[in-house]
Write a protein that holds these residues in place. Structure first.
Motif, PDB file in Angstrom:
ATOM      1  N   LEU A 102      28.871  73.741  89.280  1.00  0.00           N
ATOM      2  CA  LEU A 102      28.387  74.850  90.087  1.00  0.00           C
ATOM      3  C   LEU A 102      29.442  75.254  91.109  1.00  0.00           C
ATOM      4  O   LEU A 102      30.318  74.462  91.457  1.00  0.00           O
ATOM      5  CB  LEU A 102      27.080  74.462  90.780  1.00  0.00           C
ATOM      6  N   ARG A 155      22.449  78.349  84.252  1.00  0.00           N
ATOM      7  CA  ARG A 155      23.797  77.785  84.163  1.00  0.00           C
ATOM      8  C   ARG A 155      24.594  78.329  82.985  1.00  0.00           C
ATOM      9  O   ARG A 155      25.792  78.049  82.892  1.00  0.00           O
ATOM     10  CB  ARG A 155      23.722  76.256  84.065  1.00  0.00           C
ATOM     11  N   SER A 201      22.147  71.230  81.910  1.00  0.00           N
ATOM     12  CA  SER A 201      23.290  72.048  81.472  1.00  0.00           C
ATOM     13  C   SER A 201      22.872  73.194  80.569  1.00  0.00           C
ATOM     14  O   SER A 201      23.597  74.182  80.444  1.00  0.00           O
ATOM     15  CB  SER A 201      24.310  71.169  80.741  1.00  0.00           C
TER      16      SER A 201
END
Length: 446
Positions: free
Chosen positions: A375, A366, A361
């Motif tokens: 996602l 991301r 994470s």
């Protein structure tokens, strides 16, 4: 999307040391003013993009009455007053309308694109002005049959067809036809983007995948509105030229291209990756053979999300969660088996692939610049994202949602989410490349 900015010239500034008794000469005066001009130019080049500030419209006119009969044809334009700034920060001022004739001739067998550009002219470089006390900074209007370079400010372009040329204003300004003025590619002076991302699609020969190129073009188009700090270009390249020609932050491969590279091409890629650049691979869930597992996982997640908190269904929740864990375990195993050839390739060119799980994470893919807890979901299937050093693997059809599909079935949320993930990938490639280059010996610009 405009091309990346030319590098700044790395030269120390020198200014005049003024002391009492200094004899003020013309050379001293020139040095003092050149110092301030250089500082202004560095400031502009660092923070701004060259282009048109205002005016400089272009229209079709009849030939001026004073021109010779042989030039009285349908090739005349009127450049209207306005202001522009070139890539060095020099102002270009056109104080009054100026007639200009396009002289280029297309070949008998084909059409020709002509670019009308304007350039700054330094009066110090003009002949016969030595005795004047005031010199007016001026400009030069040219026509070119090659694309404008860094010093040019484009005013318009025209696609000339064989035969007699009769210029016309565009009937549809957003889609001009041959012999009509095309003003779509004029660049406006504006704040310079912080990240100049260069992307290339690797092609096996002289022709590339037009569909893939169009997808990246959609992504580059979205960058301007979603994250103006990035500006990018997309090109098509082959690997035969060698690593020294791969001046890109991101190279896009198909899986088949990557796994069938010759040893010389692998060596080029090894050198390219050593410089901090990134390879992007995208495969469909059909290629990865995870369609059924992905569908089951989505169904189980949906079922859990719709369960109530009543105690009598707690056992049902546990059963579904246990089944979901088993499906996710199988899915992870299938993805690891599928990606094994890619990891083998990465190891062969010197990349450590010990971490083969999906991204954590806190990985920059991301969370920079956009945050992703989950996602993107494209065509009802979540994508999977992997990163091993300079290799990024997408499992899923992320790029298919960067633009409008033929059936207009993609929701705005799906397109925006996919574009934001695409921008994260561009940022990751640029940032990794920049940080790597900063700790390597670089060629100093003259």
């Amino acid at each position: 999307m405009s091309s990346h900015f030319p590098p700044l010239s790395i030269k120390p500034l020198q200014r005049l040391q003024v002391n009492n008794g200094l004899l003020l000469t013309a050379e001293h005066w020139r040095l003092a003013h050149d110092y301030h001009r250089q500082r202004q130019n560095i400031y502009y080049q660092s923070l701004h993009q060259a282009g048109i500030v205002s005016g400089l419209g272009v229209c079709v006119i009849p030939p001026p009455s004073e021109v010779a009969q042989e030039y009285r044809d349908g090739r005349w334009l009127l450049i209207q007053p306005g202001v522009a700034i070139d890539h060095n920060g020099n102002p270009i001022v056109v104080p009054q309308p100026l007639a200009f004739r396009i002289a280029s001739e297309p070949s008998i067998s084909g059409s020709l694109v002509v670019y009308v550009v304007i350039n700054y002219v330094d009066p110090d470089r003009l002949q016969g002005l030595e005795e004047r006390q005031l010199l007016q900074e001026t400009f030069r209007i040219d026509e070119k049959i090659t694309r404008p370079n860094d010093t040019d400010v484009e005013l318009c372009r025209v696609l000339l067809e064989p035969g007699e040329v009769q210029l016309e204003p565009a009937t549809n300004v957003l889609n001009p036809e041959a012999n009509q003025l095309d003003l779509r590619y004029r660049k406006l002076a504006q704040v310079r983007s912080l990240e100049q991302v260069r992307v290339a699609q690797v092609i096996p020969g002289q022709t590339g995948d037009a569909v893939t190129f169009a997808k990246f073009s959609y992504l580059m188009q979205s960058v301007t509105a979603l994250y103006p700090a990035i500006q990018g270009t997309i090109n098509q390249v082959t690997l035969q030229a060698g690593a020294e020609q791969l001046d890109y932050d991101l190279l896009y491969f198909t899986l088949g291209q990557l796994l069938t590279l010759q040893e010389s091409e692998r060596q080029s890629l090894r050198q390219y990756l050593a410089g901090g650049a990134v390879i992007l691979l995208e495969v469909s869930i059909q290629e990865a053979n995870i369609v059924e597992l992905s569908a089951v996982r989505q169904q189980l997640r949906f079922a859990i999300a719709n369960l109530t908190d009543e105690s009598e269904i707690a056992s049902v929740r546990q059963e579904i969660e246990a089944e979901l864990n088993a499906v996710e375990s199988n899915l992870t195993q299938q993805l690891q088996e599928f990606s094994q050839p890619i990891r083998d390739f990465a190891e062969d060119i010197g990349i450590n692939t010990t971490n083969s799980d999906t991204l954590s994470s806190n990985h920059s893919l991301r969370n920079q610049p956009f945050l992703f807890a989950q996602l993107p979901i494209v065509q009802n299937y979540p994508i999977h994202l992997f990163n091993w050093g300079g290799i990024v693997l997408i499992v899923g059809s992320l790029s298919s949602a960067w633009g409008i599909d033929d059936t207009l079935s993609l929701s705005r949320e799906t397109i925006r989410s996919a574009q934001e993930m695409g921008i994260n990938i561009l940022h990751f490639a640029w940032h990794r490349h920049q940080l790597t280059q900063l700790q390597q010996i670089a060629k100093v610009n003259g």
